[in-house]
Every structure is written in C-alpha cells, then in structure tokens.
Motif scaffolding. Structure first.
Motif, short mmCIF file in Angstrom:
data_model
loop_
_atom_site.label_atom_id
_atom_site.label_comp_id
_atom_site.label_asym_id
_atom_site.label_seq_id
_atom_site.Cartn_x
_atom_site.Cartn_y
_atom_site.Cartn_z
N ASP A 1 0.80 -1.23 0.00
CA ASP A 1 0.00 0.00 0.00
C ASP A 1 0.83 1.28 0.00
OD1 ASP A 1 -2.29 -1.39 -0.22
OD2 ASP A 1 -2.94 -1.17 1.85
N LEU A 2 2.01 1.24 -0.60
CA LEU A 2 2.79 2.47 -0.74
C LEU A 2 2.06 3.41 -1.69
CD1 LEU A 2 6.38 0.98 -1.22
CD2 LEU A 2 5.54 2.19 0.79
N LYS A 3 2.29 4.70 -1.54
CA LYS A 3 1.59 5.69 -2.37
C LYS A 3 1.82 5.43 -3.86
CE LYS A 3 0.84 10.68 -2.78
NZ LYS A 3 -0.34 10.51 -3.53
N LYS A 4 3.07 5.11 -4.23
CA LYS A 4 3.39 4.86 -5.64
C LYS A 4 2.61 3.66 -6.17
CE LYS A 4 7.05 4.36 -8.94
NZ LYS A 4 8.11 3.52 -9.35
N MET A 5 2.51 2.62 -5.36
CA MET A 5 1.80 1.41 -5.80
C MET A 5 0.30 1.68 -5.97
SD MET A 5 4.10 -0.68 -6.25
CE MET A 5 5.75 -0.08 -6.09
#
Length: 179
Positions: free
Chosen positions: A58-62
């Motif tokens: 759930d990283l912002k980039k993902m």
C-alpha cells in the motif's frame, strides 16, 4: 483500495490478451493489435474471461500505479474493439481543412497553409471544410494528434475563431466599448 484498480476487466469475444514476462501485455482484436509494457510491480492475472490487477503493497506509488495499470489495459481492449475518435471543428472566416493522401492541410489565417502528416496508426478524415475526425485504436495517439491539430490555432474568446473540439464550449468575452 483503489476503486478503479480492483474492478475486473471483462475481455469481450474476439479479443485475445497475452501477458508476457516484464508485464508486456499484447491485446489483439478485430481492429488491430496493441502492445504495451506496464509497471513490473503490478501483478496482472488472466482469470478466464476477465483480467485482474493487484498491487504488492500500500505504498503511495503502488496505489497510483494500480488504477493506472488497470485503465491502460482497459483502454487497449476498448481500442481494439471499438476504437477511439476525436472530432474537431474549424471556425472562422476563410479557415478550412483539406486532406490529400496522408497530409492534412489547414488554412488558418496565417500567411502560409499549415501542413501536418498523419502519424502511424492514426486515420484523419475531413468532413466538409470545417470538421476534422481523428480515429485510431490507440487512445494516447488519437488524443495527442488531436491536441497537436488544435494547438495550430486554439479558439479565441472574442470571435470564437480557431480549432476546437466538438464538445468544447468557448466562453465569449465582450469586446472593447467606445465612449
């Protein structure tokens, strides 16, 4: 979770989707074939007659890539089945468009005619003298070429002259007023 990213993509009849290594997706349909390398982090799975895209964490980039990847695949499927079309209107006295072979010639009030060559995979037709129709299977190429045509003479707010999309509404301004 991404609302767009988690929706499955339905693959219509007559369309084949191949997912190779490094997430290279090839979509073949009645109108043609499109290939695209998508972000390697995303997991693209073909499950019967639908495609699902999942993200690793759930990283912002993902999260950003999740919805993007799903939409890109969907746009490829829509492109090979229906195709994309942009319609542009040429407005103004003496402004006109003409087509010879794969060259689009625009008379836009400049001292010279503006000539544009059609990019590969994009078909341009001129209906009458003031309607330009840009068609193709790649949404990105169709939109980009239509934007380049519009850029040659964007519409101005005083008389409404220029090239505009057919759905675009030009907000008019009042001209100068005398004493």
């Amino acid at each position: 979770m991404s609302r767009i990213g988690r929706m499955p993509i339905a693959v219509p009849a007559g369309v084949t989707v191949d997912i190779a290594e490094n997430n290279q997706v090839t979509v073949k349909g009645p109108k043609g074939e499109l290939k695209r390398v998508l972000p390697a982090e995303m997991k693209i799975e073909k499950d019967g007659e639908e495609i699902k895209v999942t993200r690793p964490n759930d990283l912002k980039k993902m999260k950003s890539l999740h919805g993007l990847t799903r939409t890109l695949i969907n746009n490829m499927i829509v492109g090979v089945t229906d195709g994309y079309e942009k319609r542009l209107e040429v407005n103004g006295v003496g402004y006109r468009a003409a087509k010879q072979g794969n060259k689009l010639t625009l008379s836009l009030g400049y001292s010279h005619p503006v000539e544009m060559e059609d990019p590969e995979g994009v078909e341009v037709t001129v209906d009458g003298q003031n309607l330009i129709i840009v068609k193709g299977i790649d949404k990105e190429k169709v939109g980009q070429y239509a934007a380049e045509i519009r850029e040659k003479r964007p519409p101005e707010p005083y008389k409404g002259k220029g090239i505009k999309y057919d759905y675009e509404v030009i907000r008019r301004k009042a001209g100068k007023t005398g004493k």
